[in-house]
Design an enzyme around this catalytic site. Structure first.
Site, mmCIF file in Angstrom:
data_model
loop_
_atom_site.group_PDB
_atom_site.id
_atom_site.type_symbol
_atom_site.label_atom_id
_atom_site.label_comp_id
_atom_site.label_asym_id
_atom_site.label_seq_id
_atom_site.Cartn_x
_atom_site.Cartn_y
_atom_site.Cartn_z
ATOM 1 N N GLU A 100 16.878 12.474 6.339
ATOM 2 C CA GLU A 100 16.517 10.916 6.211
ATOM 3 C C GLU A 100 16.879 10.320 7.565
ATOM 4 O O GLU A 100 17.861 10.389 7.839
ATOM 5 C CB GLU A 100 16.958 10.617 4.792
ATOM 6 N N HIS A 139 -2.689 -1.357 -34.386
ATOM 7 C CA HIS A 139 -3.138 -3.327 -34.463
ATOM 8 C C HIS A 139 -1.942 -4.381 -35.243
ATOM 9 O O HIS A 139 -0.489 -4.076 -35.069
ATOM 10 C CB HIS A 139 -4.181 -3.754 -35.980
ATOM 11 N N GLY A 176 12.119 5.752 0.016
ATOM 12 C CA GLY A 176 11.405 6.163 0.340
ATOM 13 C C GLY A 176 10.915 4.984 0.139
ATOM 14 O O GLY A 176 11.262 3.885 -0.191
ATOM 15 N N THR A 177 9.333 5.115 0.365
ATOM 16 C CA THR A 177 8.705 3.132 -0.201
ATOM 17 C C THR A 177 8.934 2.903 -1.453
ATOM 18 O O THR A 177 9.124 1.714 -1.350
ATOM 19 C CB THR A 177 7.166 3.311 0.479
#
Length: 456
Positions: free
Chosen positions: A34, A437, A40-41
């Protein structure tokens, strides 16, 4: 001297660490390379910090509405951008540290910091060191596209990465691009208290969506005071004292900040792909087959760089596919993936599969039904009735082709339909489901039971 591993993973984004974990647990040695941020992003400049900002913006919005619900004692609402930035950075930083701790403590995994380049024949160079492996996985992600617009290089523009460093509130933010990233920043900064203008060259916002979805999203944003320009032909920029002038066709817009949000490009131009025989398309995305294999034997591409998905969840699924095929003897394919995603404005848009337009254009005999969120009890109770739910199905097979839920909880409720599509459930089967519900999801069986021909 060359160091040899069983596998080399280039890029520690969403797919990389999980793949390293599976590989090492199967007894293989792994080099994780890396050059920037572990995680990462998503962890560093994408989902985690931006959705933290979305959450803060919603708190401010709800606080301003407190009186509508009979809540007293809430005065004028303002946002401390120093604290806002710090909270998002803390969330992102904690996640990055978790990934770092995971990888550093992973038996059989060696983390190497640096810029990797393919040398061919299973060889990778990092600085002055050469590594070798039978399996190489490219997980290098992407970055914001900077369009070649007149004057853009002469102004201090922002991208989705650099805007995260703001600790003061822009007076007027102009956003170039009316798609997912641009609209999320547009609403959050408007709720922070900034004047916001969105510039889109296309005829509508989020152009890949159906016209009714695009129009409803525009209505939601404009109701909050966001200025939107579509059908724009020419865009240019110029410095103007301490500010910026944005030329929009024949008009000039004065602003303090400009955010470029017109798309992404893969981080593939400096990997030495040609030396290893790894083919890319015209936009630089690595070409892969259904198993995510590249044109070079022994090399796979995962995540944003392969052009087969631009989301954290699709990158993770890329890892799952590769691991299942290489380690578990399966034959999974990315071609079988059900495409789902969300737009995180408030209320959010949850999407899966084909749009109504795509389904109709496919030549299928299409059924559709649409219900406004005003018919959803949960939305009424929360006084969040903007948007609608829509589902599209195949009239002959009963297959669910796609759905859009633009409304409160839409990013969660859409998973009911994603799950149906993933297991091949038909409309007839799902119509008899008994959901809880009061929820947004409870309208899904009702929505399905009311399907009718598109032209009806």
């Amino acid at each position: 001297m060359t160091r040899r591993f069983d596998a080399i993973i280039i890029g520690a984004g969403q797919a990389g660490p999980a793949l390293a974990d599976r590989l090492t647990k199967s007894g293989k040695t792994v080099a994780m390379i890396e050059r920037k941020w572990l995680g990462g992003t998503c962890v560093n400049t994408g989902c985690m910090p931006t959705k933290a900002l979305v959450a803060i913006a919603r708190v401010a919005h709800v606080a301003r509405r407190a009186g509508e619900f009979g809540v007293r004692g809430v005065g004028p609402v303002s946002v401390d951008m120093t604290q806002v930035k710090a909270r998002a950075a803390t969330i992102s930083g904690n996640a990055r540290q978790n990934v770092t701790t995971w990888l550093d403590g992973m038996p059989g995994c060696t983390v190497i910091r640096g810029h990797a380049r393919l040398e061919g024949n299973g060889m990778v160079r990092v600085g002055e060191e050469t590594l070798a492996a039978d399996w190489i996985f490219l997980n290098v992600g992407g970055r914001a596209l900077v369009p070649e617009l007149p004057g853009v290089r002469d102004i201090p523009y922002l991208t989705n990465t650099s805007i995260l460093q703001l600790d003061t509130l822009p007076a007027h933010l102009v956003i170039i691009g009316g798609s997912y990233v641009g609209l999320e920043f547009a609403q959050m900064y408007r709720r922070f208290g900034t004047q916001v203008t969105v510039i889109e060259k296309g005829p509508a916002l989020i152009g890949r969506e159906d016209e009714d979805v695009s129009a409803a999203v525009r209505d939601i944003l404009e109701a909050e005071g966001i200025h939107i320009h579509t059908h724009v032909r020419e865009i240019g920029f110029a410095k103007a004292g301490d500010g910026i002038t944005v030329q929009v066709d024949q008009n000039n817009i004065a602003c303090s900040h400009v955010l470029l949000a017109v798309g992404r490009v893969p981080n593939t131009s400096d990997l030495g792909l040609e030396r290893a025989g790894v083919a890319t398309d015209s936009r630089g995305y690595i070409q892969v087959d259904g198993q995510l294999g590249t044109s070079a034997p022994g090399i796979w591409a995962l995540g944003d760089c392969n052009g087969r998905g631009a989301f954290t969840h699709t990158a993770y699924n890329d890892y799952e596919i590769v691991a299942a095929n290489l380690l578990d003897g399966e034959s999974r394919s990315v071609d079988d993936r059900i495409a789902g995603y969300a737009l995180y404005i408030d209320p959010p848009l949850g999407r899966v599969g084909m749009s109504e337009h795509q389904a109709s254009a496919s030549g299928k005999s299409v059924l559709v039904n649409k219900r406004p969120m005003t018919r959803v009890g949960r939305a009424v109770e929360k006084d969040e009735t903007q948007g609608f739910m829509k589902v599209v199905a195949d009239a002959k097979s009963g297959e669910i082709l796609g759905a859009a839920i633009l409304g409160t909880g839409g990013d969660e409720a859409i998973h009911g339909i994603i799950d149906m599509m993933s297991v091949g459930a038909t409309v007839a089967q799902m119509t008899w489901a008994v959901p809880v519900h009061p929820t947004v999801s409870e309208l899904i069986p009702t929505l399905l039971s009311g399907l009718h021909p598109v032209d009806a």
